[in-house]
Design a protein around this motif. Structure first.
Motif, PDB file in Angstrom:
ATOM      1  N   TYR A  72       4.529  -3.174   8.444  1.00  0.00           N
ATOM      2  CA  TYR A  72       5.029  -3.112   7.066  1.00  0.00           C
ATOM      3  C   TYR A  72       4.154  -2.207   6.209  1.00  0.00           C
ATOM      4  N   ASP A  75       4.400   1.555   7.653  1.00  0.00           N
ATOM      5  CA  ASP A  75       5.724   2.154   7.508  1.00  0.00           C
ATOM      6  C   ASP A  75       6.130   2.356   6.059  1.00  0.00           C
ATOM      7  N   ASN A  76       5.447   1.658   5.163  1.00  0.00           N
ATOM      8  CA  ASN A  76       5.760   1.772   3.726  1.00  0.00           C
ATOM      9  C   ASN A  76       4.495   2.141   2.956  1.00  0.00           C
ATOM     10  N   TYR A  80       4.144  -0.185  -0.273  1.00  0.00           N
ATOM     11  CA  TYR A  80       3.954  -1.572   0.168  1.00  0.00           C
ATOM     12  C   TYR A  80       3.412  -2.401  -1.002  1.00  0.00           C
ATOM     13  N   ASP A 181      16.707  -6.157  -0.841  1.00  0.00           N
ATOM     14  CA  ASP A 181      15.983  -5.329   0.128  1.00  0.00           C
ATOM     15  C   ASP A 181      16.615  -3.938   0.208  1.00  0.00           C
ATOM     16  N   HIS A 182      15.893  -2.946  -0.302  1.00  0.00           N
ATOM     17  CA  HIS A 182      16.394  -1.571  -0.307  1.00  0.00           C
ATOM     18  C   HIS A 182      15.771  -0.732   0.799  1.00  0.00           C
ATOM     19  N   ARG A 183      14.990  -1.349   1.678  1.00  0.00           N
ATOM     20  CA  ARG A 183      14.417  -0.628   2.813  1.00  0.00           C
ATOM     21  C   ARG A 183      15.266  -0.798   4.069  1.00  0.00           C
ATOM     22  N   ASP A 184      15.843  -1.975   4.229  1.00  0.00           N
ATOM     23  CA  ASP A 184      16.580  -2.315   5.440  1.00  0.00           C
ATOM     24  C   ASP A 184      18.009  -1.791   5.354  1.00  0.00           C
TER      25      ASP A 184
END
Length: 374
Positions: A72, A75-76, A80, A181-184
């Motif tokens: 996490y 990747d962000n 994060y 959730d705007h990442r998934d």
């Protein structure tokens, strides 16, 4: 310890200092410091795992949780977010306030003796993940995390702090997690399906993952999310929007064969009544529809072809009172079951109605079910 309670100078000959804010809870002073990540592995520890639970102030570290947190972070890297840690310090502390009065009286520098023991009460998995992530990306060392510091008052107090910090912690419902959730990509697809569909927008609960008897909603966003993952498994799309458009077309086409869903939308049938009387108004049905839809989309890329095949859904008797069909499949003792075998057995009913062949695994489950009824 406040600035008026300074320890002997010898105890602070070797100390580490942090920008800090001072507060009071239950009559005790505590501090919130901004700690560079590079200090976490050096200063702040969690209880040794080989110490018996009754002699620790924290649960044992679950190493299986750490890799996901590390990924996490890495990747962000640019966005994060970690909440504050909580720790106890069993040594000398002094707080130097900026001013004697006013708001600045609570702002200053916290000095912690290097002879102290720094114990993590809450956040040991975040701390372990940060340590590993810094090995992969050393630039993290210069970033900071807030830590709430309390004076150590013994094992019993530390154990009570852990219990209190976790007693009222509530994991957010999966539906609101999907919504925010705007990442998934899967979350984005589910969100777009509902928000861009006039029909589903009115019958899907966007925040909660469990529906009360009085809820006017028929499905939850988390149920749409789970079913759509199954629906699109193995398919390739250029964008989230393209995937959502295909999935929305399927779900709206399927909904056409469930008049009761439309009756709920129009207010002619209560959602609670639909859920109490029909199997099709539960997540297990959505999941089964996702499985048969996955086959239709893969075998018939042209939407007109698979939309026609869905007509077989209208011939299924979805009433819960139809125990000869649903008991042992979607129902166990009259209650809807979400177990994997029950999802498969429900899917098998839909495949028969649509003229689809069972997969080898589905056939084995069907054979076991049939054998058990003989």
């Amino acid at each position: 310890m406040s600035s008026q309670q300074r320890p002997p100078a010898s105890t602070m000959d070797f100390s580490v200092s942090f920008p800090a804010m001072r507060g009071i809870q239950a009559g005790r002073e505590f501090y919130v410091i901004m700690c560079p990540l590079r200090y976490l592995p050096r200063l702040f520890h969690f209880d040794e795992e080989d110490v018996p639970a009754e002699l620790r102030a924290q649960r044992a570290l679950n190493r299986n949780r750490v890799p996901a947190l590390v990924h996490y972070i890495l990747d962000n890297r640019q966005d994060y977010v970690f909440s504050s840690l909580t720790a106890c310090v069993d040594g000398a502390m002094t707080f130097e306030a900026q001013e004697e009065t006013g708001h600045a009286h609570r702002l200053g520098v916290l000095h912690l003796s290097m002879d102290s023991h720094f114990l993590i009460n809450d956040g040991q998995h975040r701390r372990a993940a940060i340590e590993e992530a810094m090995r992969a990306d050393p630039s993290l060392a210069e970033e900071t995390i807030p830590i709430v510091i309390f004076a150590d008052e013994g094992l019993a107090r530390s154990q009570q702090m852990f219990a209190d910090l976790n007693r009222h912690a509530v994991r957010p419902a999966k539906s609101i997690g999907v919504l925010y959730d705007h990442r998934d990509d899967d979350s984005g697809i589910a969100r777009l399906i509902v928000l861009q569909s006039e029909f589903f927008r009115s019958i899907v609960e966007m925040e909660r993952s469990a529906l009360s008897k009085r809820s006017r909603k028929l499905f939850t966003l988390s149920a749409i999310y789970n079913a759509t993952q199954v629906l699109l498994a193995g398919s390739r799309f250029e964008t989230v929007e393209e995937a959502a458009a295909v999935a929305r077309r399927y779900w709206e086409a399927a909904a056409h064969h469930f008049p009761d869903w439309h009756a709920v939308q129009r207010g002619e049938l209560s959602a609670g009544t639909a859920r109490s009387e029909f199997i099709h108004s539960h997540g297990i049905a959505l999941h089964a529809l996702g499985r048969v839809g996955n086959t239709l989309i893969r075998d018939h890329p042209d939407a007109d072809q698979w939309q026609d095949q869905l007509a077989g859904l209208a011939g299924i008797d979805w009433r819960r009172s139809n125990e000869s069909l649903w008991e042992g499949r979607a129902l166990i003792g009259g209650r809807v079951s979400k177990a994997t075998n029950n999802v498969v057995l429900t899917t098998n009913v839909l495949r028969a109605a649509l003229g689809q062949e069972l997969t080898p695994d589905e056939q084995r489950t069907e054979d076991a079910y049939t054998k058990g009824r003989i």
